[in-house]
Scaffold this active site. Structure first.
Site, PDB file in Angstrom:
ATOM      1  N   ASP A 191      20.717  27.849   3.272  1.00 42.66           N
ATOM      2  CA  ASP A 191      20.220  28.756   2.758  1.00 42.66           C
ATOM      3  C   ASP A 191      19.416  29.174   4.109  1.00 42.66           C
ATOM      4  O   ASP A 191      18.211  29.409   3.422  1.00 42.66           O
ATOM      5  CB  ASP A 191      19.143  27.982   1.152  1.00 42.66           C
ATOM      6  CG  ASP A 191      20.328  27.787   0.105  1.00 42.66           C
ATOM      7  OD1 ASP A 191      21.266  29.001  -0.045  1.00 42.66           O
ATOM      8  OD2 ASP A 191      19.920  26.814   0.032  1.00 42.66           O
ATOM      9  N   GLU A 192      19.257  28.978   4.855  1.00 43.19           N
ATOM     10  CA  GLU A 192      18.833  29.442   6.156  1.00 43.19           C
ATOM     11  C   GLU A 192      18.303  31.027   5.990  1.00 43.19           C
ATOM     12  O   GLU A 192      17.673  31.426   7.087  1.00 43.19           O
ATOM     13  CB  GLU A 192      19.619  28.792   7.103  1.00 43.19           C
ATOM     14  CG  GLU A 192      19.460  27.337   7.673  1.00 43.19           C
ATOM     15  CD  GLU A 192      20.869  27.228   7.123  1.00 43.19           C
ATOM     16  OE1 GLU A 192      21.048  27.841   6.342  1.00 43.19           O
ATOM     17  OE2 GLU A 192      20.872  25.773   7.153  1.00 43.19           O
ATOM     18  N   GLY A 193      19.603  31.936   5.917  1.00 43.98           N
ATOM     19  CA  GLY A 193      19.080  33.217   6.016  1.00 43.98           C
ATOM     20  C   GLY A 193      20.300  33.810   6.125  1.00 43.98           C
ATOM     21  O   GLY A 193      19.902  35.451   7.468  1.00 43.98           O
ATOM     22  N   LYS A 194      21.056  32.909   6.712  1.00 47.49           N
ATOM     23  CA  LYS A 194      22.184  33.774   6.908  1.00 47.49           C
ATOM     24  C   LYS A 194      22.972  35.146   6.503  1.00 47.49           C
ATOM     25  O   LYS A 194      23.369  36.404   7.327  1.00 47.49           O
ATOM     26  CB  LYS A 194      23.682  32.834   7.151  1.00 47.49           C
ATOM     27  CG  LYS A 194      23.122  31.575   7.614  1.00 47.49           C
ATOM     28  CD  LYS A 194      24.350  30.393   6.973  1.00 47.49           C
ATOM     29  CE  LYS A 194      24.965  29.874   5.736  1.00 47.49           C
ATOM     30  NZ  LYS A 194      23.541  29.110   5.416  1.00 47.49           N
ATOM     31  N   ARG A 240      47.663  18.528  -0.512  1.00 46.32           N
ATOM     32  CA  ARG A 240      49.318  19.434  -1.020  1.00 46.32           C
ATOM     33  C   ARG A 240      49.310  19.856  -2.037  1.00 46.32           C
ATOM     34  O   ARG A 240      50.884  19.583  -2.297  1.00 46.32           O
ATOM     35  CB  ARG A 240      49.518  18.520  -0.013  1.00 46.32           C
ATOM     36  CG  ARG A 240      49.827  17.856   0.936  1.00 46.32           C
ATOM     37  CD  ARG A 240      50.456  17.014   1.620  1.00 46.32           C
ATOM     38  NE  ARG A 240      49.974  15.217   0.983  1.00 46.32           N
ATOM     39  CZ  ARG A 240      50.509  14.598   1.647  1.00 46.32           C
ATOM     40  NH1 ARG A 240      51.019  14.453   3.139  1.00 46.32           N
ATOM     41  NH2 ARG A 240      50.627  13.317   1.331  1.00 46.32           N
ATOM     42  N   THR A 248      22.073  29.025  -8.125  1.00 40.84           N
ATOM     43  CA  THR A 248      21.985  28.341  -9.582  1.00 40.84           C
ATOM     44  C   THR A 248      20.567  28.348 -10.164  1.00 40.84           C
ATOM     45  O   THR A 248      20.429  28.001 -11.040  1.00 40.84           O
ATOM     46  CB  THR A 248      22.111  26.821  -9.218  1.00 40.84           C
ATOM     47  OG1 THR A 248      21.201  25.973  -7.769  1.00 40.84           O
ATOM     48  CG2 THR A 248      23.685  26.358  -8.846  1.00 40.84           C
ATOM     49  N   ARG A 289      17.629  27.079  -8.913  1.00 42.81           N
ATOM     50  CA  ARG A 289      17.431  25.648  -9.328  1.00 42.81           C
ATOM     51  C   ARG A 289      16.784  25.461  -7.817  1.00 42.81           C
ATOM     52  O   ARG A 289      16.773  26.596  -7.022  1.00 42.81           O
ATOM     53  CB  ARG A 289      18.082  24.635  -8.435  1.00 42.81           C
ATOM     54  CG  ARG A 289      19.750  24.398  -9.515  1.00 42.81           C
ATOM     55  CD  ARG A 289      20.422  23.093  -9.296  1.00 42.81           C
ATOM     56  NE  ARG A 289      21.211  23.435  -7.642  1.00 42.81           N
ATOM     57  CZ  ARG A 289      22.166  22.804  -7.404  1.00 42.81           C
ATOM     58  NH1 ARG A 289      22.478  21.798  -7.899  1.00 42.81           N
ATOM     59  NH2 ARG A 289      22.863  23.227  -6.572  1.00 42.81           N
ATOM     60  N   ARG A 318      14.390  24.890  -5.009  1.00 44.75           N
ATOM     61  CA  ARG A 318      15.367  24.383  -4.029  1.00 44.75           C
ATOM     62  C   ARG A 318      13.774  22.953  -3.598  1.00 44.75           C
ATOM     63  O   ARG A 318      12.004  23.353  -3.627  1.00 44.75           O
ATOM     64  CB  ARG A 318      15.147  25.118  -2.598  1.00 44.75           C
ATOM     65  CG  ARG A 318      16.198  25.397  -3.087  1.00 44.75           C
ATOM     66  CD  ARG A 318      16.621  26.582  -1.346  1.00 44.75           C
ATOM     67  NE  ARG A 318      17.715  27.672  -1.714  1.00 44.75           N
ATOM     68  CZ  ARG A 318      17.415  28.826  -1.618  1.00 44.75           C
ATOM     69  NH1 ARG A 318      16.725  29.597  -0.869  1.00 44.75           N
ATOM     70  NH2 ARG A 318      18.239  29.875  -1.571  1.00 44.75           N
ATOM     71  N   LYS A 352      12.125  32.852   8.264  1.00 49.83           N
ATOM     72  CA  LYS A 352      11.150  32.531   7.704  1.00 49.83           C
ATOM     73  C   LYS A 352       9.590  31.903   8.426  1.00 49.83           C
ATOM     74  O   LYS A 352       9.135  31.267   7.473  1.00 49.83           O
ATOM     75  CB  LYS A 352      11.302  31.561   5.950  1.00 49.83           C
ATOM     76  CG  LYS A 352      12.288  32.535   5.131  1.00 49.83           C
ATOM     77  CD  LYS A 352      13.098  31.187   4.282  1.00 49.83           C
ATOM     78  CE  LYS A 352      12.767  32.069   2.830  1.00 49.83           C
ATOM     79  NZ  LYS A 352      13.088  31.922   1.881  1.00 49.83           N
TER      80      LYS A 352
HETATM   81  P1  IMP Z   1      29.333  21.977  -3.709  1.00 49.36           P
HETATM   82  O1  IMP Z   1      29.595  22.731  -2.741  1.00 49.36           O
HETATM   83  O2  IMP Z   1      29.037  23.087  -4.956  1.00 49.36           O
HETATM   84  O3  IMP Z   1      30.160  20.864  -4.046  1.00 49.36           O
HETATM   85  O4  IMP Z   1      28.002  21.519  -3.243  1.00 49.36           O
HETATM   86  C1  IMP Z   1      27.749  20.230  -2.655  1.00 49.36           C
HETATM   87  C2  IMP Z   1      26.173  19.751  -2.113  1.00 49.36           C
HETATM   88  O5  IMP Z   1      26.421  21.117  -1.391  1.00 49.36           O
HETATM   89  C3  IMP Z   1      25.009  20.572  -2.811  1.00 49.36           C
HETATM   90  O6  IMP Z   1      24.257  19.648  -2.182  1.00 49.36           O
HETATM   91  C4  IMP Z   1      24.505  21.751  -3.822  1.00 49.36           C
HETATM   92  O7  IMP Z   1      23.605  22.138  -3.647  1.00 49.36           O
HETATM   93  C5  IMP Z   1      24.882  21.750  -1.455  1.00 49.36           C
HETATM   94  N1  IMP Z   1      25.570  23.956  -1.723  1.00 49.36           N
HETATM   95  C6  IMP Z   1      26.690  24.044  -1.766  1.00 49.36           C
HETATM   96  N2  IMP Z   1      26.858  24.931  -0.982  1.00 49.36           N
HETATM   97  C7  IMP Z   1      25.640  25.599  -0.600  1.00 49.36           C
HETATM   98  C8  IMP Z   1      25.120  26.831   0.064  1.00 49.36           C
HETATM   99  O8  IMP Z   1      25.412  28.006   0.150  1.00 49.36           O
HETATM  100  N3  IMP Z   1      23.455  26.309   0.262  1.00 49.36           N
HETATM  101  C9  IMP Z   1      23.033  25.588   0.378  1.00 49.36           C
HETATM  102  N4  IMP Z   1      24.066  24.216  -0.626  1.00 49.36           N
HETATM  103  C10 IMP Z   1      24.443  24.943  -0.841  1.00 49.36           C
HETATM  104 MG    MG Z   2      22.280  30.192   0.371  1.00 52.25          MG
END
Ligand code: IMP
Ligand code: MG
Length: 422
Positions: free
Chosen positions: A12-15, A142, A299, A301, A303, A329
């Site tokens: 979430d750095e703003g890519k 595999r 999600t 949620r 941050r 940011k």
């Molecule tokens: P998963 O990759 O969905 O299994 O998540 C594993 C961890 O990586 C969790 O803490 C997620 O919140 C975090 N996460 C996965 N994808 C992202 C993303 O694109 N941005 C920020 N956090 C991520």
């Molecule tokens: Mg993101």
């Protein structure tokens, strides 16, 4: 040459915004890892668009977009994303290519993700529950199904075999049963849709493009601190998010990697569980969340928020050989005074600038350097020259600590709010 752009923190750095900006100079944008757990937010003509699997070059008519072999693809999510894009970008399909070797996320992978998280209880990773971990497990185990498999006659047989295995695994987890059957019909509809897309041997295709002198940008997802090998294991994602992942995830040789752009926010966030040394549990953390609108793009949620962590950044800059830093940011810090940056960790009484191997179990207290707040809003500046001296001093400090130049500073969500540092 193939340049790389990746996140240096926990994602979430703003890519999305930066790739969209840089895309003007590239012929091809390629995703090399991750999947629909990513949420790359772009504002195009004032409209907010969140991309998950499709590379952030789609809004540039001249850019081809590749979903590489290192990516895990959920056909349902991909189809939905394309349908959302079509009214905005009618030619998206003709400019999008998918690697034969990319692995598929099945409905049961999503069910397994949920079952695994439920079984972990308070130790849960905070996964986005998109089936990422289970899909990569089948890849390294595999057993996985690949995009190329959807073109074979016996796809359904292969699918049934893997699903039978997953059904047993789900039984072993116990817990509340998950009704994944309801996801099967949309899955097969999306698989049918996938069959009509441009599925290619992308390693040969990229080689040809490179020999033709085309410029390629590899777009990272998640962040370096979520890397499966070097992140805060086990609170990580299941792919290699650092620059090395580009070679595996696209089938290109290391000698073809050029510039490595590393993105960091001017502060730090994390979504999901796991260590976060500079996290603020006070009103400053709350104020950062509010000012930065820090809620997950995938999600929703909230941050977790805290100060920039130069110890962790020095580590991730090293891992990927970052040649150009991008700080995003910065405008979010406009109202903050003082501004802090962690410059060392106190680990059980000893000060260090090295990231401890086991951040998850040692007690870490960050050592901070304080900076005076900016005396003029960064968001109002239209060039780096116009930014206040305190901000310039802060940037110099970060550059010296990380031994890397800052190339761009983002000072707002708008496409044009990006300051070039000469
Ligand atoms: P998963 O990759 O969905 O299994 O998540 C594993 C961890 O990586 C969790 O803490 C997620 O919140 C975090 N996460 C996965 N994808 C992202 C993303 O694109 N941005 C920020 N956090 C991520
Ligand atoms: Mg993101």
């Amino acid at each position: 040459m193939i340049d790389v752009l990746l996140g240096l923190q926990w994602g979430d750095e703003g890519k999305g915004k930066i790739v969209d900006y840089l895309a003007a100079n590239y012929d091809i944008i390629a995703r090399f890892q991750g999947g629909p757990n990513a949420g790359h937010t772009l504002y195009v003509n004032g409209q907010k668009v969140v991309l998950r699997t499709i590379p952030s070059g789609v809004f540039h008519k001249h850019c081809l977009n590749l979903i590489g072999n290192g990516v895990v693809i959920d056909p349902v999510s991909l189809k939905g994303e394309i349908e959302q894009l079509l009214p905005l970008q009618p030619d998206v399909l003709s400019r999008m290519f998918i690697a034969h070797r990319a692995h598929l996320i099945l409905p049961t992978h999503r069910a397994l993700d949920a079952a695994s998280e439920n079984a972990k209880g308070s130790e849960k990773i905070g996964s986005t529950l998109k089936g990422i971990g289970p899909a990569y497990m089948d890849k390294t185990g595999r057993n996985g199904l690949r995009v190329g498999d959807v073109l074979s006659k016996d796809f359904k047989t292969k699918y049934d075999k893997l699903v039978a295995k997953h059904t047993d695994m789900l039984k072993q987890y116990g817990g509340e049963p998950i009704d994944w059957k309801q996801w099967e019909q949309p899955f097969f509809e999306a698989v049918e849709y996938l069959r009509g897309l441009q599925i290619i041997n992308s390693e040969y295709w990229l080689d040809m493009q490179l020999k033709d002198g085309k410029k390629i940008l590899a777009e990272g997802a998640q962040g370096s601190m979520l890397d499966i090998d070097y992140g805060t294991y086990p609170f990580v994602t299941s792919s290699n998010t650092i620059a090395a992942g580009v070679c595996n995830g696209l089938g290109v040789a290391p000698s073809r990697i050029g510039e490595v752009y590393g993105i960091t926010k001017a502060y730090c966030t994390r979504v999901g569980s796991g260590p976060f040394p500079t996290e603020l549990h006070d009103e400053t953390g709350e104020a950062l969340r509010k000012a930065g609108n820090e809620f997950g793009a995938v999600t929703g949620r909230p941050r977790r928020c805290g100060w920039i962590d130069l110890v962790a950044l020095r580590y991730t800059v090293m891992l990927s050989g970052v040649t150009k830093l991008i700080m995003t940011k910065t405008d979010v810090l406009d109202e903050f005074n003082p501004i802090r940056a962690a410059v060392a960790y106190n680990v059980e009484g000893k000060e260090t600038r090295e990231l401890p191997y086991d951040l998850c179990s040692v007690d870490v207290t960050p050592v901070y350097e304080s900076f005076a707040g900016w005396d003029k809003p960064i968001s109002a500046c239209s060039s780096y020259d116009e930014t206040p001296q305190v901000f310039k001093d802060y940037c110099r400090f970060v550059e010296q600590y990380l031994e890397t130049k800052i190339a761009y500073v983002s000072n707002g969500t708008g496409r044009d709010q990006l300051l070039v540092i000469p």
